[in-house]
Design a protein around this motif. Structure first.
Motif, PDB file in Angstrom:
ATOM      1  N   GLN A   1      23.112  35.016  31.922  1.00  0.00           N
ATOM      2  CA  GLN A   1      24.917  33.813  31.887  1.00  0.00           C
ATOM      3  C   GLN A   1      24.127  33.630  33.677  1.00  0.00           C
ATOM      4  O   GLN A   1      25.131  33.246  34.931  1.00  0.00           O
ATOM      5  CB  GLN A   1      25.947  35.464  32.352  1.00  0.00           C
ATOM      6  N   VAL A   2      23.376  32.651  33.640  1.00  0.00           N
ATOM      7  CA  VAL A   2      22.779  31.777  34.904  1.00  0.00           C
ATOM      8  C   VAL A   2      22.478  30.491  34.392  1.00  0.00           C
ATOM      9  O   VAL A   2      23.241  30.295  33.479  1.00  0.00           O
ATOM     10  CB  VAL A   2      21.083  31.901  35.627  1.00  0.00           C
ATOM     11  N   GLN A   3      22.929  29.779  34.980  1.00  0.00           N
ATOM     12  CA  GLN A   3      23.014  27.684  34.532  1.00  0.00           C
ATOM     13  C   GLN A   3      21.491  27.764  35.126  1.00  0.00           C
ATOM     14  O   GLN A   3      21.008  27.668  36.017  1.00  0.00           O
ATOM     15  CB  GLN A   3      24.166  27.137  35.280  1.00  0.00           C
ATOM     16  N   ILE A   4      21.137  26.264  34.651  1.00  0.00           N
ATOM     17  CA  ILE A   4      19.641  25.749  34.409  1.00  0.00           C
ATOM     18  C   ILE A   4      20.550  24.220  35.998  1.00  0.00           C
ATOM     19  O   ILE A   4      20.686  23.866  34.653  1.00  0.00           O
ATOM     20  CB  ILE A   4      19.097  25.024  33.308  1.00  0.00           C
ATOM     21  N   VAL A   5      20.245  24.378  36.338  1.00  0.00           N
ATOM     22  CA  VAL A   5      21.287  23.259  36.972  1.00  0.00           C
ATOM     23  C   VAL A   5      20.099  21.841  37.898  1.00  0.00           C
ATOM     24  O   VAL A   5      20.516  20.989  37.969  1.00  0.00           O
ATOM     25  CB  VAL A   5      22.055  23.752  38.521  1.00  0.00           C
ATOM     26  N   THR A   6      19.312  22.177  37.213  1.00  0.00           N
ATOM     27  CA  THR A   6      18.023  21.097  37.754  1.00  0.00           C
ATOM     28  C   THR A   6      16.657  21.015  37.482  1.00  0.00           C
ATOM     29  O   THR A   6      16.546  22.664  37.066  1.00  0.00           O
ATOM     30  CB  THR A   6      18.495  20.610  39.354  1.00  0.00           C
ATOM     31  N   GLY A   7      15.659  20.150  37.230  1.00  0.00           N
ATOM     32  CA  GLY A   7      15.024  20.347  36.617  1.00  0.00           C
ATOM     33  C   GLY A   7      14.296  19.230  37.230  1.00  0.00           C
ATOM     34  O   GLY A   7      14.287  18.042  38.386  1.00  0.00           O
ATOM     35  N   ASP A   8      12.492  19.457  36.474  1.00  0.00           N
ATOM     36  CA  ASP A   8      11.507  17.951  36.380  1.00  0.00           C
ATOM     37  C   ASP A   8      11.107  18.291  35.521  1.00  0.00           C
ATOM     38  O   ASP A   8      10.595  18.971  34.614  1.00  0.00           O
ATOM     39  CB  ASP A   8      11.109  18.413  37.673  1.00  0.00           C
ATOM     40  N   THR A   9      10.334  16.806  35.509  1.00  0.00           N
ATOM     41  CA  THR A   9       9.312  16.964  33.838  1.00  0.00           C
ATOM     42  C   THR A   9       8.343  16.311  34.414  1.00  0.00           C
ATOM     43  O   THR A   9       8.225  14.438  34.867  1.00  0.00           O
ATOM     44  CB  THR A   9       9.678  16.307  33.079  1.00  0.00           C
ATOM     45  N   LYS A  10       7.266  16.539  34.197  1.00  0.00           N
ATOM     46  CA  LYS A  10       6.221  15.818  34.726  1.00  0.00           C
ATOM     47  C   LYS A  10       4.791  15.938  33.217  1.00  0.00           C
ATOM     48  O   LYS A  10       4.419  16.607  32.639  1.00  0.00           O
ATOM     49  CB  LYS A  10       4.942  16.317  35.601  1.00  0.00           C
TER      50      LYS A  10
END
Lengths: 336, 336
Positions: B121-130
């Protein structure tokens, strides 16, 4: 997705990056906050509004003219938070170290992080260290994540550019990317081109104080201003028309781009921002920016139209109009 | 520091890790929040108390019995936040991908992250890809950072163990480390040993509901329970005495450790926690844990004394007492 395996361009900030983000990550992690597609997430916890952002840094080489992976990692996340219109407060720092990394290099990098954090008035409050075998990483990779506080009521988002708005940047474009490439390729120019890495949150504070109608704030890092403005043009469903003569650029960067066959519009920046504001407020905003140490060469570089929807265009110095595509981006790997 | 370059043991969760953290990171990034040395940082923003944590995952191989780097990355940060006594809410996800990584592997990993996030019950709200070139990373590294909300008034910290307290864990130790090692070394046992990766925040909620006097909460990942308990014994300036017969362990894990010459106390866990509570509350806490699906095999495994200050000791099954050292830790690289 079209590809069967990851290509360098998937990390470019260009078209393949966007495909990966939209078709894989957004679908799997589906939630409204993520889909805002800001530089960071805007969170509301009770009545408090926070910005939360993350960035991994893999720049090669890890020392370069004007900085290192260390200050880049601090300033990069400080800026992503600032671009949400938030005041950066707390950062995490997570290291992936390659076996054999000289401790003196690590010390120098860590000290540059500490200096950058002090300068930006943020605290590094939590961290992690992993070590992988020789050959399983490339020296050092750093992730920083950060939390900032939003203290204003403005609606700032890449979706908010409107026809009639003007596009402002705070100075010379392309410095960071050319500094890295020069170092990597062993190129030397008459003058050393240094990275423009800097923390932009106080400049953002000046902008927010100058106008209550800031529509967009972004930092044009990977993919350069071409990448960032294409994302905004798409998100806002507008045309963004740049005026070539108005874009601030060092002669040395222009010469290096000519030599390397690079379009300076796709070259990464680290201490630059783009803000899009109503024409009526543009004078006040420009003046406030020019009075800030990191904004002396600020300039209006374009305007928002409703003609070629979703496109970035460039009025060239000779009067023609060309489309500035979202970069595919293989040209500049590991720039940040 | 004694070394001139980074060694695998600097990432082990053992003595060299601690040297790096104390002598380099804490000195450079000096601030009181960082020095709390919790699994995450405890932040106060206005009157709101938050936990903020970060972890990079480099586990090799990235698929293993019982899980993948994806669910590990979600559960790991959920647990670090839970060990602060906080309810995990928002996560970031940052990827470093090696050129050539099969997209189908990435999809499977990303989907396992999405599933784990939904379950927790957590949200993944931001990210990054390299993306880095072939040979500059090893398939995929994932950083997750997270924010949780602290809703209680208890003082939970590694400094708070007191003589007279008891040490409780929620079940079989060593599963994760042995699952990874078996996969990596191509070992097969009579029964497949699966990673115990799991999100422990609802178990923590049960513990906090059972007692208002929880002194310590930690998850014994890298370095195993030997590493975690040594840190607590040092931080609290107490002796922690384990009873060998009381430590829950699968026969298959015990056999594998014998075969591999490993002390199961230093083997990593991913779905286990250690809590240290006053004797008076231990019955209530143990019962609450045993009623939780992730705590059925919970057991009291030791007690806190004030004899051998700063040490972890083990009363063996044959009645002798031995010191359980902080692992140096080269034995189990890239376990998470």
């Amino acid at each position: 997705m079209a590809s069967a395996s990851i290509k360098m361009a998937h990390g470019s900030g260009g078209r393949l990056s966007n495909e990966l983000i939209n078709e894989l990550f957004f679908r799997a992690f589906d939630n409204p906050i993520l889909k805002q597609a800001n530089d960071g997430a805007l969170l509301t916890m009770d009545s408090k509004r926070l910005a939360f952002s993350t960035d991994s840094f893999v720049v090669n080489p890890y020392f370069f003219p004007g900085g290192s992976i260390g200050d880049l990692a601090i300033n990069g996340t400080v800026n992503d938070i600032a671009m949400c219109g938030a005041v950066p407060r707390f950062l995490s720092a997570a290291f992936i170290l390659e076996e054999g990394l000289p401790i003196k290099h690590l010390k120098k990098i860590v000290n540059s992080m500490a200096d950058a954090a002090r300068a930006a008035q943020v605290q590094i409050v939590t961290g992690d260290t992993k070590v992988v075998e020789r050959g399983a990483a490339d020296g050092i990779f750093i992730n920083t994540s950060g939390i900032g506080i939003i203290q204003h009521q403005q609606q700032i988002a890449p979706q908010n550019a409107q026809a009639g708005d003007v596009v402002i940047t705070n100075g010379y474009i392309g410095d960071h990317g050319i500094a890295i490439l020069s170092q990597r390729e062993g190129l030397s120019f008459e003058t050393t081109i240094e990275s423009d890495t800097a923390a932009l949150h106080t400049l953002v504070a000046s902008i927010l104080a100058a106008s209550a109608n800031i529509h967009v704030l972004r930092d044009p890092t990977r993919g350069g201003i071409a990448g960032t403005l294409n994302e905004i043009a798409q998100a806002s469903q507008v045309e963004i028309r740049l005026e070539e003569y108005a874009i601030p650029m060092r002669d040395s960067v222009r010469a290096a781009c000519d030599l390397l066959g690079l379009d300076p519009l796709i070259v990464a920046n680290e201490g630059k921002l783009i803000t899009i504001v109503p024409l009526a407020d543009s004078g006040k905003v420009l003046k406030a920016m020019q009075q800030h140490p990191l904004g002396r060469e600020s300039a209006i570089i374009g305007r928002v139209l409703n003609q070629h929807i979703g496109k970035v265009t460039l009025e060239t110095s000779i009067g023609s109009l060309r489309v500035v595509d979202m970069p595919l981006g293989e040209q500049l790997p590991r720039i940040c």
